[in-house]
Design a protein around this motif. Structure first.
Motif, PDB file in Angstrom:
ATOM      1  N   THR A 142       0.492  17.038   2.428  1.00 40.93           N
ATOM      2  CA  THR A 142      -0.606  17.389   1.522  1.00 40.93           C
ATOM      3  C   THR A 142      -0.972  16.200   0.638  1.00 40.93           C
ATOM      4  N   HIS A 143      -0.429  15.045   0.969  1.00 47.04           N
ATOM      5  CA  HIS A 143      -0.579  13.852   0.144  1.00 47.04           C
ATOM      6  C   HIS A 143      -1.937  13.196   0.347  1.00 47.04           C
ATOM      7  N   GLN A 144      -2.526  12.771  -0.741  1.00 50.01           N
ATOM      8  CA  GLN A 144      -3.741  11.966  -0.697  1.00 50.01           C
ATOM      9  C   GLN A 144      -3.475  10.732  -1.542  1.00 50.01           C
ATOM     10  N   GLY A 145      -3.432   9.586  -0.924  1.00 47.02           N
ATOM     11  CA  GLY A 145      -3.013   8.400  -1.680  1.00 47.02           C
ATOM     12  C   GLY A 145      -3.499   7.124  -1.043  1.00 47.02           C
ATOM     13  N   PRO A 146      -2.920   5.996  -1.451  1.00 53.04           N
ATOM     14  CA  PRO A 146      -1.753   5.942  -2.340  1.00 53.04           C
ATOM     15  C   PRO A 146      -2.087   6.286  -3.798  1.00 53.04           C
ATOM     16  N   ASN A 184       0.835  -1.190   0.000  1.00 56.92           N
ATOM     17  CA  ASN A 184       0.000   0.000   0.000  1.00 56.92           C
ATOM     18  C   ASN A 184       0.877   1.249   0.000  1.00 56.92           C
ATOM     19  N   CYS A 185       1.339   1.636  -1.197  1.00 57.95           N
ATOM     20  CA  CYS A 185       2.168   2.835  -1.286  1.00 57.95           C
ATOM     21  C   CYS A 185       2.062   3.423  -2.691  1.00 57.95           C
ATOM     22  N   ASP A 186       2.603   4.627  -2.856  1.00 62.18           N
ATOM     23  CA  ASP A 186       2.602   5.278  -4.167  1.00 62.18           C
ATOM     24  C   ASP A 186       3.471   4.483  -5.154  1.00 62.18           C
ATOM     25  N   PHE A 187       3.027   4.455  -6.404  1.00 57.70           N
ATOM     26  CA  PHE A 187       3.815   3.833  -7.472  1.00 57.70           C
ATOM     27  C   PHE A 187       3.700   4.669  -8.731  1.00 57.70           C
ATOM     28  N   PHE A 188       4.859   4.863  -9.406  1.00 59.61           N
ATOM     29  CA  PHE A 188       4.886   5.566 -10.685  1.00 59.61           C
ATOM     30  C   PHE A 188       5.736   4.774 -11.670  1.00 59.61           C
ATOM     31  N   GLY A 189       5.176   4.513 -12.827  1.00 60.73           N
ATOM     32  CA  GLY A 189       5.893   3.773 -13.850  1.00 60.73           C
ATOM     33  C   GLY A 189       5.109   3.797 -15.146  1.00 60.73           C
ATOM     34  N   LEU A 245       6.730  12.390  -3.226  1.00 62.39           N
ATOM     35  CA  LEU A 245       7.475  12.414  -1.961  1.00 62.39           C
ATOM     36  C   LEU A 245       7.317  13.753  -1.242  1.00 62.39           C
ATOM     37  N   LEU A 246       7.407  14.845  -2.011  1.00 55.80           N
ATOM     38  CA  LEU A 246       7.257  16.177  -1.418  1.00 55.80           C
ATOM     39  C   LEU A 246       5.870  16.349  -0.798  1.00 55.80           C
ATOM     40  N   ALA A 247       4.858  15.817  -1.465  1.00 57.28           N
ATOM     41  CA  ALA A 247       3.496  15.913  -0.930  1.00 57.28           C
ATOM     42  C   ALA A 247       3.386  15.162   0.396  1.00 57.28           C
ATOM     43  N   GLN A 248       4.037  13.995   0.484  1.00 60.58           N
ATOM     44  CA  GLN A 248       4.039  13.259   1.748  1.00 60.58           C
ATOM     45  C   GLN A 248       4.774  14.033   2.835  1.00 60.58           C
ATOM     46  N   LEU A 249       5.914  14.616   2.475  1.00 60.10           N
ATOM     47  CA  LEU A 249       6.705  15.375   3.438  1.00 60.10           C
ATOM     48  C   LEU A 249       5.973  16.614   3.944  1.00 60.10           C
TER      49      LEU A 249
END
Length: 354
Positions: A318-322, A160-165, A311-315
């Protein structure tokens, strides 16, 4: 004039050298506040003249926040990761963050050790392209510390985490459609590392497209091998020596395809003339390869920017995810796949195979 290394340079020293306030110097160092570019230049010039180097450890102890980001990848020498890293670093630097990179190859033990290592250096977050065989449990060290992290290029199923590809399956589908449209029916596939989502999805995407095309005479000869030019060269020789009737080869990535070119030449096969070749990644070198390589563009620069922003959004909380983003790839047609066996207008391609 630069001081000796034993003499500690202070913000007041820099302010005096630049003719500005200590607050202005602090803002330049921490990339905060507003000022003219002329003032910023004067401060940075003074820092350079005095030999000032920012102490990230001291800054972390003072503010409680790290400005380091750990980046774990398979091979820094791979041009794909070079393109990814350029935009990743550029995006992070806008916010004062600095990536520290480590090669992890395909070793689960090294991946675990490097995760521990970057955490011990006090990173604020981690970006990771997982090694073959990675499971959600492999990320427990990160998860247990509530560290922001993002996976890219390769996914870890069930994590359960962000993924980009890229949409690897659809990219392979495009490659198969392209070769089918040129009349090819006997294929070689030089596949990637087992136990990775990229390896499995590119292989299955290609195979399923050939299957759904309903070509009774279609054949696929597969050979799995880790990435690397020498592996591509040896794989092409092995495939064609055992199956000389192959007229088209699809490779897991461009590096394998470039190696395959050398292998085919040693067998007196002419890429683009009597055999078609397609890679995956669209490395910068692909366009100037001999012959120029048909490949699948998966936009590493865009992925680099997206991973940094996630990553910046998590830091910044302000992140809404994953967030899961499998970018649609694009076929880039060049001379390496120009060889055409024949056409058959009655072929029916089933788009859902991609």
């Amino acid at each position: 004039m630069k001081r000796s290394q034993s003499s500690r340079i202070t913000i007041a020293d820099i302010a005096k050298q630049a003719g500005v306030s200590s607050a202005t110097v602090s803002n330049v160092i921490n990339e905060t506040g507003r000022m003219t570019e002329e003032t910023r230049f004067k401060v940075r010039k003074a820092m350079s003249e005095l030999g000032f180097v920012k102490d990230y450890t001291a800054a972390r102890l003072r503010t409680g926040r790290s400005k380091l980001i750990g980046v774990l990848i398979q091979n820094i020498a791979n041009p794909f990761y070079g393109e990814f890293s350029a935009t990743f670093e550029a995006e992070l630097s806008k916010h004062g963050y600095l990536p520290i990179m480590a090669n992890i190859g395909e070793s689960l033990d090294r991946q675990a050790a490097m995760i521990e290592e970057v955490i011990s250096h006090g990173v604020a977050g981690i970006a990771l392209s997982p090694v073959a065989g990675s499971t959600p449990e492999c990320m427990d060290t990160i998860v247990s510390r509530n560290l922001p992290f993002v996976t890219f290029v390769r996914e870890i199923e069930g994590l359960n985490c962000d993924f980009f590809g890229a949409d690897d399956r659809h990219g392979a589908h495009l490659a198969a459609q392209h070769l089918l449209s040129k009349g090819h029916r006997i294929f070689g596939v030089i596949g990637g590392t087992e136990g990775t989502t990229t390896g499995e999805q590119r292989l299955s995407g290609f195979e399923d497209t050939i299957h759904y095309a309903n070509c009774a005479d279609a054949q696929i000869h597969k050979l799995r091998t880790p990435p690397g030019r020498e592996n591509g060269r040896l794989a092409a020789i092995e495939l064609l020596s055992a199956n000389p009737e192959i007229t088209a080869i699809f490779c897991h990535n461009d590096i394998l395809a470039m190696g395959a070119t050398a292998g085919l030449k040693s067998l007196r096969r002419k890429v683009g003339k009597d055999i078609a070749l397609v890679g995956f990644d669209n490395l910068p070198e692909a366009e100037v390869w001999n012959p120029p390589l048909t490949t699948i563009e998966m936009f590493p620069k865009t992925i680099g920017t997206e991973v940094a922003r996630a990553l910046l959004a998590q830091l910044e909380r302000t992140h809404q995810g994953p967030l899961i983003n499998r970018r649609p790839p694009v076929l880039i047609e060049r001379e390496s796949s120009a060889f055409q066996v024949g056409t058959n207008s009655s072929l029916q391609y089933i788009a859902k195979a991609g």
